[in-house]
Design a protein around this motif. Structure first.
Motif, mmCIF file in Angstrom:
data_model
loop_
_atom_site.group_PDB
_atom_site.id
_atom_site.type_symbol
_atom_site.label_atom_id
_atom_site.label_comp_id
_atom_site.label_asym_id
_atom_site.label_seq_id
_atom_site.Cartn_x
_atom_site.Cartn_y
_atom_site.Cartn_z
ATOM 1 N N SER A 6 0.829 -1.216 0.000
ATOM 2 C CA SER A 6 0.000 0.000 0.000
ATOM 3 C C SER A 6 0.855 1.255 0.000
ATOM 4 O O SER A 6 0.822 2.039 0.929
ATOM 5 C CB SER A 6 -0.924 0.005 1.223
ATOM 6 N N SER A 8 2.217 4.982 -0.906
ATOM 7 C CA SER A 8 1.474 6.239 -1.040
ATOM 8 C C SER A 8 2.373 7.304 -1.623
ATOM 9 O O SER A 8 3.047 8.028 -0.900
ATOM 10 C CB SER A 8 0.958 6.685 0.333
ATOM 11 N N THR A 10 3.830 10.619 -2.814
ATOM 12 C CA THR A 10 3.513 11.977 -2.387
ATOM 13 C C THR A 10 4.203 12.965 -3.285
ATOM 14 O O THR A 10 5.378 12.798 -3.619
ATOM 15 C CB THR A 10 3.956 12.208 -0.932
ATOM 16 N N ARG A 26 -6.308 12.852 -5.160
ATOM 17 C CA ARG A 26 -6.170 11.680 -4.291
ATOM 18 C C ARG A 26 -6.652 10.420 -5.029
ATOM 19 O O ARG A 26 -6.041 9.355 -4.929
ATOM 20 C CB ARG A 26 -6.977 11.887 -3.012
ATOM 21 N N ALA A 27 -7.735 10.555 -5.792
ATOM 22 C CA ALA A 27 -8.242 9.420 -6.559
ATOM 23 C C ALA A 27 -7.224 8.973 -7.607
ATOM 24 O O ALA A 27 -7.048 7.771 -7.849
ATOM 25 C CB ALA A 27 -9.563 9.794 -7.233
ATOM 26 N N ARG A 29 -3.961 9.243 -7.356
ATOM 27 C CA ARG A 29 -2.870 8.546 -6.663
ATOM 28 C C ARG A 29 -3.286 7.129 -6.280
ATOM 29 O O ARG A 29 -2.500 6.182 -6.412
ATOM 30 C CB ARG A 29 -2.449 9.336 -5.423
ATOM 31 N N GLU A 30 -4.494 6.975 -5.808
ATOM 32 C CA GLU A 30 -4.967 5.645 -5.431
ATOM 33 C C GLU A 30 -5.009 4.717 -6.637
ATOM 34 O O GLU A 30 -4.669 3.535 -6.553
ATOM 35 C CB GLU A 30 -6.351 5.760 -4.788
ATOM 36 N N ARG A 31 -5.417 5.258 -7.773
ATOM 37 C CA ARG A 31 -5.432 4.456 -8.995
ATOM 38 C C ARG A 31 -4.015 4.045 -9.388
ATOM 39 O O ARG A 31 -3.775 2.921 -9.805
ATOM 40 C CB ARG A 31 -6.069 5.271 -10.131
ATOM 41 N N VAL A 33 -1.450 3.584 -7.418
ATOM 42 C CA VAL A 33 -0.986 2.557 -6.495
ATOM 43 C C VAL A 33 -1.519 1.191 -6.911
ATOM 44 O O VAL A 33 -0.793 0.196 -6.956
ATOM 45 C CB VAL A 33 -1.437 2.893 -5.053
ATOM 46 N N THR A 34 -2.797 1.136 -7.255
ATOM 47 C CA THR A 34 -3.424 -0.124 -7.654
ATOM 48 C C THR A 34 -2.742 -0.718 -8.880
ATOM 49 O O THR A 34 -2.470 -1.919 -8.949
ATOM 50 C CB THR A 34 -4.919 0.100 -7.953
#
Length: 512
Positions: A6, A8, A10, A26-27, A29-31, A33-34
């Motif tokens: 997980s 993150s 930055t 933020r969305a 960045r989450e994408r 990471v996935t």
């Protein structure tokens, strides 16, 4: 080091504008990471190898951009402070194989199991302004390497193994806006490498982005400099554009900036030509609409009362090129008629010749040129079908003339109907449905795809008592035409027809 499951990322220096919400970034960045998760073991291993030896290593360019977009990326592009020699030395113990075909440009490739990577030393190139070949110079920091890249969305990086996000030119902000911006001033960037202008159009088609005003302005001012780029490189970018999800958007950018005048002048030449069937729009708009319609027909489709309509899987380069270029013969064939109308007689023949010439200049392969030009030559044939008046003989000729391009011809012909008159459009569609059903029936009954004369070359030579040569070729073609007109008739009837034809030939008197 962040948890591998997980991470993150930055931002180091990417302060989003007030118009971009924190939630949106933020969305993104989450994408990212996935989508990076499957690569984390590889990226961590390599990052630890390089940092352990005192060097920097970063994931850069397209893979970072695609991670934020949620797109799969087949490439793993890395950049490093290590020299090519140092990179090769570090990779050899880790990889199963390495290669150095890009050594002069600082790139070393390696493969370990299923993973292939390319690692390039930081670059700080200069350009002479005459060719697009850089004077290769290696740099000493990541930010200077990133500024020489084509667009800010491709100038983002992640340091390894920490996954620290590096974005000195606000690529993430541009990505959130879906905008193409250059890290350096656009006129400088395109002056360094004019091919980047073609890439701008490709990314517009591929990613759904728009070009920033500064990019459009620089492309317009420097359009003619694309001519220092090799036709092969222009070809590669044009192909990528054409098979993208929205080629129309990229093509419109090429036309609006004048780049199309340099690489595909037949396209903007259509803008002033009024189509006699579609007076509400010019041929340029019509051609782009046909392209859109052809793309929409790619893949599975249904035709009433036809169990298995011919399918063209997309993205199909040949179909798309034929749709785009099918009317390029109109400017050269336009005639103003006495009654006030406009005609374009034989524009399909002229268009095929123009397409063949242009595609050769753009270094398309022979098969693609052959298939595209055949479709252009045949795209009007259906209009002779009327309300279904064709005989079975005419349908057979339609099929055999189309040959391997029959499925594409179905889609091109349907796409070419862009009338706004709903009744007329419905009638044309129903008529073509009828033609496809007749073709399917004849294909099943007679295997038209394999149709041959009912006497082969040896039999023809024996019946006529002639050796192989041009006369035998003419006889074979006559029997093929007879087979298409009459359908399956058997060898005896074919022999009678051959002898009837032979009696009319001047050569027959010399062999009797």
């Amino acid at each position: 080091m962040p948890d591998q499951q997980s991470p993150s990322p930055t931002p180091e220096s990417a302060a989003p504008s007030t118009a971009q919400s924190a939630a949106s970034l933020r969305a993104l960045r989450e994408r990212a990471v996935t989508h990076l998760a499957p690569h984390l073991k590889l990226l961590t291993e390599l990052g630890e190898i390089f940092t352990g030896a005192g060097h920097e290593l970063a994931l850069v360019g397209g893979p970072v951009r695609d991670a934020f977009l949620g797109r799969a990326s087949v490439d793993i592009d890395l950049t490093t402070s290590a020299s090519p020699q140092q990179t090769e030395a570090l990779l050899k113990p880790w990889a199963s194989t390495t290669w150095d075909v890009g050594r002069d440009f600082g790139t070393i490739g390696a493969q370990k199991g299923q993973w292939k990577v390319e690692i390039t030393t930081y670059r700080a190139d200069a350009y002479d302004g005459v060719t697009r070949k850089p004077i290769v110079a290696f740099g000493d920091n990541l930010n200077d390497d990133l500024i020489r890249r084509d667009f800010t969305v491709n100038a983002m990086a992640m340091r390894l193994p920490s996954l620290e996000f590096i974005d000195p030119y606000d690529g993430l902000g541009a990505l959130a806006r879906k905008e193409l911006v250059t890290p350096a001033p656009a006129e400088v960037s395109f002056g360094d490498d004019p091919l980047r202008m073609m890439r701008a159009a490709r990314f517009v088609a591929q990613l759904g982005f728009t070009a920033a005003p500064s990019v459009v302005e620089a492309m317009t001012e420097r359009a003619a400099t694309i001519n220092i780029v090799s036709p092969e490189r222009v070809h590669d970018e044009l192909v990528k554009l054409m098979v993208a999800p929205d080629p129309r958007a990229g093509l419109e950018l090429l036309v609006d900036t004048g780049l199309a005048e340099q690489v595909l002048p037949e396209l903007p030449a259509l803008k002033l030509e009024i189509d006699e069937h579609h007076r509400h729009k010019d041929v340029y708009e019509h051609s782009l609409t046909v392209l859109d319609r052809a793309i929409a027909l790619e893949g599975p489709r249904s035709v009433e009362a036809l169990e298995s309509p011919a399918v063209v899987d997309g993205p199909d380069l040949v179909l798309r090129l034929a749709a785009l270029l099918h009317d390029i013969g109109k400017p050269a064939t336009r005639r103003f008629e006495s009654g006030g109308g406009v005609s374009f007689h034989h524009h399909e023949i002229v268009g095929a010749k123009l397409a063949r010439k242009r595609m050769r200049e753009l270094r398309f392969d022979k098969d693609t040129i052959r298939d595209v030009t055949k479709l252009i030559e045949l795209h009007l044939r259906f209009h002779g079908y009327g309300g279904g008046e064709w005989t079975d003989s005419a349908v057979r000729r339609y099929v055999t003339d189309a040959g391997s391009q029959l499925a594409r011809l179905h889609l091109l012909t349907r796409s070419d109907c862009t009338t706004r008159n709903r009744r007329k459009a419905a009638t044309l569609a129903a008529t073509y449905d009828d033609l496809e059903r007749r073709i399917a029936r004849l294909l099943e009954q007679e295997e038209l795809g394999k149709v041959r004369p009912e006497l082969d070359g040896n039999q023809i030579a024996s019946v006529l008592g002639i050796p192989p040569g041009p006369v035998l070729g003419r006889a074979y073609k006559h029997l093929l035409a007879y087979r298409l007109d009459a359908g399956p008739v058997g060898e005896d009837a074919a022999r009678e027809e051959l002898l009837r034809w032979w009696a009319e030939q001047p050569e027959s008197s010399r062999t009797s």
